[in-house]
Design a protein around this motif. Sequence first.
Motif, mmCIF file in Angstrom:
data_model
loop_
_atom_site.group_PDB
_atom_site.id
_atom_site.type_symbol
_atom_site.label_atom_id
_atom_site.label_comp_id
_atom_site.label_asym_id
_atom_site.label_seq_id
_atom_site.Cartn_x
_atom_site.Cartn_y
_atom_site.Cartn_z
ATOM 1 N N ARG A 188 0.647 3.320 -3.710
ATOM 2 C CA ARG A 188 -0.443 4.295 -3.703
ATOM 3 C C ARG A 188 0.065 5.674 -4.102
ATOM 4 O O ARG A 188 1.123 6.103 -3.666
ATOM 5 C CB ARG A 188 -1.071 4.348 -2.314
ATOM 6 C CG ARG A 188 -2.326 5.161 -2.292
ATOM 7 C CD ARG A 188 -3.286 4.663 -1.240
ATOM 8 N NE ARG A 188 -4.600 5.160 -1.529
ATOM 9 C CZ ARG A 188 -5.697 4.647 -1.026
ATOM 10 N NH1 ARG A 188 -5.634 3.623 -0.237
ATOM 11 N NH2 ARG A 188 -6.858 5.168 -1.330
ATOM 12 N N ILE A 221 -7.315 -4.562 -4.622
ATOM 13 C CA ILE A 221 -7.717 -4.944 -3.260
ATOM 14 C C ILE A 221 -6.749 -4.376 -2.219
ATOM 15 O O ILE A 221 -7.169 -3.728 -1.256
ATOM 16 C CB ILE A 221 -7.812 -6.479 -3.145
ATOM 17 C CG1 ILE A 221 -8.983 -6.987 -4.009
ATOM 18 C CG2 ILE A 221 -7.997 -6.906 -1.682
ATOM 19 C CD1 ILE A 221 -9.028 -8.472 -4.191
ATOM 20 N N ASN A 222 -5.471 -4.591 -2.403
ATOM 21 C CA ASN A 222 -4.503 -4.208 -1.372
ATOM 22 C C ASN A 222 -4.141 -2.735 -1.405
ATOM 23 O O ASN A 222 -3.809 -2.150 -0.374
ATOM 24 C CB ASN A 222 -3.228 -5.041 -1.490
ATOM 25 C CG ASN A 222 -3.400 -6.444 -0.949
ATOM 26 O OD1 ASN A 222 -2.652 -7.340 -1.297
ATOM 27 N ND2 ASN A 222 -4.404 -6.673 -0.105
ATOM 28 N N VAL A 223 -4.152 -2.132 -2.568
ATOM 29 C CA VAL A 223 -3.746 -0.724 -2.660
ATOM 30 C C VAL A 223 -4.956 0.201 -2.650
ATOM 31 O O VAL A 223 -5.010 1.160 -1.879
ATOM 32 C CB VAL A 223 -2.904 -0.465 -3.928
ATOM 33 C CG1 VAL A 223 -2.479 0.995 -3.993
ATOM 34 C CG2 VAL A 223 -1.690 -1.375 -3.935
ATOM 35 N N GLU A 224 -5.941 -0.110 -3.462
ATOM 36 C CA GLU A 224 -7.091 0.784 -3.583
ATOM 37 C C GLU A 224 -8.224 0.443 -2.629
ATOM 38 O O GLU A 224 -9.195 1.188 -2.534
ATOM 39 C CB GLU A 224 -7.591 0.817 -5.028
ATOM 40 C CG GLU A 224 -6.530 1.240 -6.031
ATOM 41 C CD GLU A 224 -5.808 2.526 -5.639
ATOM 42 O OE1 GLU A 224 -6.409 3.353 -4.929
ATOM 43 O OE2 GLU A 224 -4.627 2.691 -5.991
ATOM 44 N N ARG A 262 0.837 -1.211 0.000
ATOM 45 C CA ARG A 262 0.000 0.000 0.000
ATOM 46 C C ARG A 262 0.868 1.255 0.000
ATOM 47 O O ARG A 262 0.622 2.201 -0.736
ATOM 48 C CB ARG A 262 -0.914 -0.028 1.224
ATOM 49 C CG ARG A 262 -1.997 1.039 1.205
ATOM 50 C CD ARG A 262 -3.069 0.725 2.216
ATOM 51 N NE ARG A 262 -3.827 -0.460 1.851
ATOM 52 C CZ ARG A 262 -4.206 -1.409 2.704
ATOM 53 N NH1 ARG A 262 -3.899 -1.316 3.963
ATOM 54 N NH2 ARG A 262 -4.891 -2.444 2.276
ATOM 55 N N VAL A 266 -4.394 -7.749 -7.062
ATOM 56 C CA VAL A 266 -3.669 -7.340 -5.844
ATOM 57 C C VAL A 266 -3.733 -5.821 -5.682
ATOM 58 O O VAL A 266 -3.967 -5.312 -4.574
ATOM 59 C CB VAL A 266 -2.208 -7.832 -5.894
ATOM 60 C CG1 VAL A 266 -1.381 -7.200 -4.778
ATOM 61 C CG2 VAL A 266 -2.159 -9.348 -5.777
ATOM 62 N N LEU A 267 -3.559 -5.087 -6.765
ATOM 63 C CA LEU A 267 -3.567 -3.618 -6.677
ATOM 64 C C LEU A 267 -4.932 -3.094 -6.246
ATOM 65 O O LEU A 267 -5.035 -2.221 -5.370
ATOM 66 C CB LEU A 267 -3.191 -3.004 -8.027
ATOM 67 C CG LEU A 267 -1.723 -3.079 -8.420
ATOM 68 C CD1 LEU A 267 -1.530 -2.599 -9.855
ATOM 69 C CD2 LEU A 267 -0.865 -2.233 -7.481
#
Lengths: 90, 227
Positions: free
Chosen positions: A68, B173-176, A64, B170-171
Amino acid sequence: MSKHDKSSDTLDIGCLEAIENFYAWLDDEIKDPGAIRRLEEHIRHCDSCYSRAEMERALTRHIRQTSRVDDPGPSLDTLKDRLRKIVEEK
Amino acid sequence: MLLINRNWDYHHSNAIPAATGKIDMTAGKNLKNWFSQNIEDNLGALFGVALRLTRNRSNAEDLVAESVAKAWSAVETLEDRDRFRPWIFRILHNRFISDCRKNSIRPPESTFTEIDTSEEGSDVSSILLEQSDEFLNWWVNPEQEFFNQLLGEQIRLAIDSLPEVFRTTVLLINVEGLGYDETAVVLGVPTGTVRSRMKRGRTLLQRALWQQARDAGLAARSHRSQL
């Protein structure tokens, strides 16, 4: 409260079931309170699954933090202008 | 939480199943302001995902711009304002796949040539059976030092090395922070597939990181056999 012996049952049936549901649990996607309770009970008593849970949490945090783009900043000003024109021109 | 309409044609539509939270379409200026505000609020996330998908800043900007243009021209099809986020991500993802097809290229794929990266047999047992003992031993008990020293660039490289379907999952779910159901809407697949892709994607990601850590001397080359 005894810990599992990592050398003998790192991936026993309980661990496989736990790992199967690991990401859904970490992502707060398990809705059955009983399933959550059973999984957390296993993790509390199993060294290897506890270690994995900690690792997965840390990895999620790192992913994250590094991926991000919360504030695009001035580097995206050109793109912002482009998007503004797209919306204005319709 | 979004409920998935299984009769909906996921693969060829940017429409989101109708629900509550209607937009007032009678006020054009309000709609424009509302759309612009949502784009601004999500620009970082859109650009971040586009960058990880295209691996190229200029292409990422083009992808975001084309997706916003498409979204704005089709904004009337979005009946539920609460679903703006999965809707715009779905448009971006569709646009990316469409661009790849148009240019007759496959989405950028991984460097994982020696292990199965398909979506078949993605239960945990089959995933683990594919991995080397050395990786498995590390996987259940990684060195704390590894995470302490892990650099952002190493994680970015590992994410970039994932096949597109796993990278996107993964992006999102885990990042956004999208839910599995929302991610299913974005990708046009059942929620069970998202769950499977998540497990496989994270395992592949760990393997990529382990390889990097081993190359950098952060992961011991041999553990006591634990299996």
